[in-house]
Scaffold this motif. Sequence first.
Motif, PDB file in Angstrom:
ATOM      1  N   GLY A   1       7.199  19.744   0.187  1.00 53.93           N
ATOM      2  CA  GLY A   1       5.920  19.739  -0.507  1.00 53.93           C
ATOM      3  C   GLY A   1       5.298  18.382  -0.776  1.00 53.93           C
ATOM      4  N   ARG A   2       5.902  17.299  -0.263  1.00 57.84           N
ATOM      5  CA  ARG A   2       5.304  15.977  -0.496  1.00 57.84           C
ATOM      6  C   ARG A   2       5.874  14.947   0.472  1.00 57.84           C
TER       7      ARG A   2
ATOM      8  N   GLU B   1      -5.511  11.423   6.182  1.00 60.53           N
ATOM      9  CA  GLU B   1      -6.330  12.475   6.770  1.00 60.53           C
ATOM     10  C   GLU B   1      -5.522  13.306   7.763  1.00 60.53           C
ATOM     11  N   PHE B   2      -4.750  12.647   8.611  1.00 62.47           N
ATOM     12  CA  PHE B   2      -3.949  13.341   9.614  1.00 62.47           C
ATOM     13  C   PHE B   2      -2.911  14.242   8.944  1.00 62.47           C
ATOM     14  N   MET B   3      -2.239  13.723   7.928  1.00 64.30           N
ATOM     15  CA  MET B   3      -1.187  14.490   7.250  1.00 64.30           C
ATOM     16  C   MET B   3      -1.751  15.644   6.442  1.00 64.30           C
ATOM     17  N   SER B   4      -2.975  15.522   5.959  1.00 68.07           N
ATOM     18  CA  SER B   4      -3.559  16.581   5.129  1.00 68.07           C
ATOM     19  C   SER B   4      -3.868  17.835   5.934  1.00 68.07           C
ATOM     20  N   ASP B   5      -3.912  17.706   7.240  1.00 70.52           N
ATOM     21  CA  ASP B   5      -4.260  18.819   8.120  1.00 70.52           C
ATOM     22  C   ASP B   5      -3.031  19.626   8.543  1.00 70.52           C
ATOM     23  N   ILE B   6      -1.945  19.495   7.824  1.00 71.98           N
ATOM     24  CA  ILE B   6      -0.678  20.129   8.236  1.00 71.98           C
ATOM     25  C   ILE B   6      -0.736  21.653   8.181  1.00 71.98           C
ATOM     26  N   ASN B   7      -1.442  22.204   7.226  1.00 72.87           N
ATOM     27  CA  ASN B   7      -1.497  23.661   7.093  1.00 72.87           C
ATOM     28  C   ASN B   7      -2.545  24.300   7.990  1.00 72.87           C
ATOM     29  N   ASN B   8      -3.352  23.490   8.663  1.00 69.93           N
ATOM     30  CA  ASN B   8      -4.414  24.015   9.510  1.00 69.93           C
ATOM     31  C   ASN B   8      -4.078  23.910  10.992  1.00 69.93           C
ATOM     32  N   GLU B   9      -2.803  23.844  11.308  1.00 69.86           N
ATOM     33  CA  GLU B   9      -2.391  23.742  12.711  1.00 69.86           C
ATOM     34  C   GLU B   9      -2.800  25.018  13.443  1.00 69.86           C
ATOM     35  N   ASP B  10      -3.308  24.857  14.632  1.00 69.73           N
ATOM     36  CA  ASP B  10      -3.717  25.999  15.436  1.00 69.73           C
ATOM     37  C   ASP B  10      -2.604  26.291  16.444  1.00 69.73           C
ATOM     38  N   ASP B  11      -1.614  27.106  16.008  1.00 67.75           N
ATOM     39  CA  ASP B  11      -0.483  27.420  16.877  1.00 67.75           C
ATOM     40  C   ASP B  11      -0.722  28.692  17.696  1.00 67.75           C
ATOM     41  N   ASP B  12      -1.849  29.336  17.485  1.00 73.33           N
ATOM     42  CA  ASP B  12      -2.133  30.576  18.186  1.00 73.33           C
ATOM     43  C   ASP B  12      -2.913  30.300  19.459  1.00 73.33           C
TER      44      ASP B  12
ATOM     45  N   TYR C   1       0.881  -1.163   0.000  1.00 73.84           N
ATOM     46  CA  TYR C   1       0.000   0.000   0.000  1.00 73.84           C
ATOM     47  C   TYR C   1       0.917   1.210   0.000  1.00 73.84           C
ATOM     48  N   GLU C   2       0.925   1.954  -1.092  1.00 72.27           N
ATOM     49  CA  GLU C   2       1.877   3.058  -1.181  1.00 72.27           C
ATOM     50  C   GLU C   2       1.307   4.207  -1.981  1.00 72.27           C
ATOM     51  N   GLY C   3       1.893   5.361  -1.758  1.00 71.12           N
ATOM     52  CA  GLY C   3       1.467   6.539  -2.489  1.00 71.12           C
ATOM     53  C   GLY C   3       2.369   7.721  -2.195  1.00 71.12           C
ATOM     54  N   VAL C   4       2.351   8.674  -3.115  1.00 69.17           N
ATOM     55  CA  VAL C   4       3.059   9.943  -2.939  1.00 69.17           C
ATOM     56  C   VAL C   4       1.988  11.023  -2.885  1.00 69.17           C
ATOM     57  N   ILE C   5       2.017  11.794  -1.809  1.00 73.81           N
ATOM     58  CA  ILE C   5       0.996  12.811  -1.572  1.00 73.81           C
ATOM     59  C   ILE C   5       1.654  14.191  -1.581  1.00 73.81           C
ATOM     60  N   ASN C   6       1.130  15.073  -2.433  1.00 77.74           N
ATOM     61  CA  ASN C   6       1.631  16.444  -2.510  1.00 77.74           C
ATOM     62  C   ASN C   6       0.859  17.326  -1.536  1.00 77.74           C
ATOM     63  N   ILE C   7       1.600  18.087  -0.761  1.00 83.83           N
ATOM     64  CA  ILE C   7       1.011  19.085   0.136  1.00 83.83           C
ATOM     65  C   ILE C   7       1.812  20.370  -0.077  1.00 83.83           C
ATOM     66  N   GLU C   8       1.264  21.243  -0.907  1.00 82.77           N
ATOM     67  CA  GLU C   8       1.969  22.465  -1.275  1.00 82.77           C
ATOM     68  C   GLU C   8       2.303  23.307  -0.047  1.00 82.77           C
TER      69      GLU C   8
ATOM     70  N   THR D   1      10.552  19.266   6.893  1.00 89.68           N
ATOM     71  CA  THR D   1      10.591  19.165   8.353  1.00 89.68           C
ATOM     72  C   THR D   1       9.189  19.130   8.942  1.00 89.68           C
ATOM     73  N   ASP D   2       8.308  19.995   8.450  1.00 92.51           N
ATOM     74  CA  ASP D   2       6.927  19.998   8.948  1.00 92.51           C
ATOM     75  C   ASP D   2       6.245  18.658   8.683  1.00 92.51           C
ATOM     76  N   LEU D   3       6.457  18.101   7.506  1.00 93.22           N
ATOM     77  CA  LEU D   3       5.862  16.804   7.163  1.00 93.22           C
ATOM     78  C   LEU D   3       6.442  15.693   8.037  1.00 93.22           C
ATOM     79  N   TYR D   4       7.735  15.760   8.290  1.00 93.13           N
ATOM     80  CA  TYR D   4       8.388  14.762   9.145  1.00 93.13           C
ATOM     81  C   TYR D   4       7.805  14.813  10.564  1.00 93.13           C
TER      82      TYR D   4
END
Length: 184
Positions: free
Chosen positions: A109-110, A172-183, A33-40, A45-48
Amino acid sequence: MKRILFALAVVCTIQQMFSQELPISEKTNKISYEGVINIEEASATDLYVKANEWFAITFNSANNVIQMQDKEAGKLIGKGVIQARLKQYGSLKYSGLWNYTLSINTREGRYKYSLTNINHSGRDGIQYTMPDCGLIENEKSDCPLYYSKKKWNQEKERLNTEIKIIVNNLLEFMSDINNEDDDW
């Protein structure tokens, strides 16, 4: 005669609808089960960090699961397990574990995920419950006294569903990377 042919066609169609093809890697010719997912705009480091967080949240003990962590290379490798089940006398009983390897590689980005090396172990960590039944790729179980060909295929389909849940959870978890609530 027409009724028999129609009934046969209906049965074949229903069976095809419910049977799930297991994904075969063109590289290894093994189920993978494999895939490459782009997250612009996501850094490697953030993805890691997000993948590492997913391991920690998803598994009871990420320390026991993660086998390799290399932040600079953007690589995480973990070994996971799923309970194997065997239907006997009308009820499900645990019958060892399905072991697998999950690797996540991150770049700018991926990220790439790969869940491979899926095999059955008769040991469940506490006791020896049955013999090891082999790789998921096997057409027949290595322990036919426990898993007939039909039961083996049923267990493979159940496992396929379980793995898809794990993969979808990761995506699903990884797709939420840009919506982190750091404030906070």
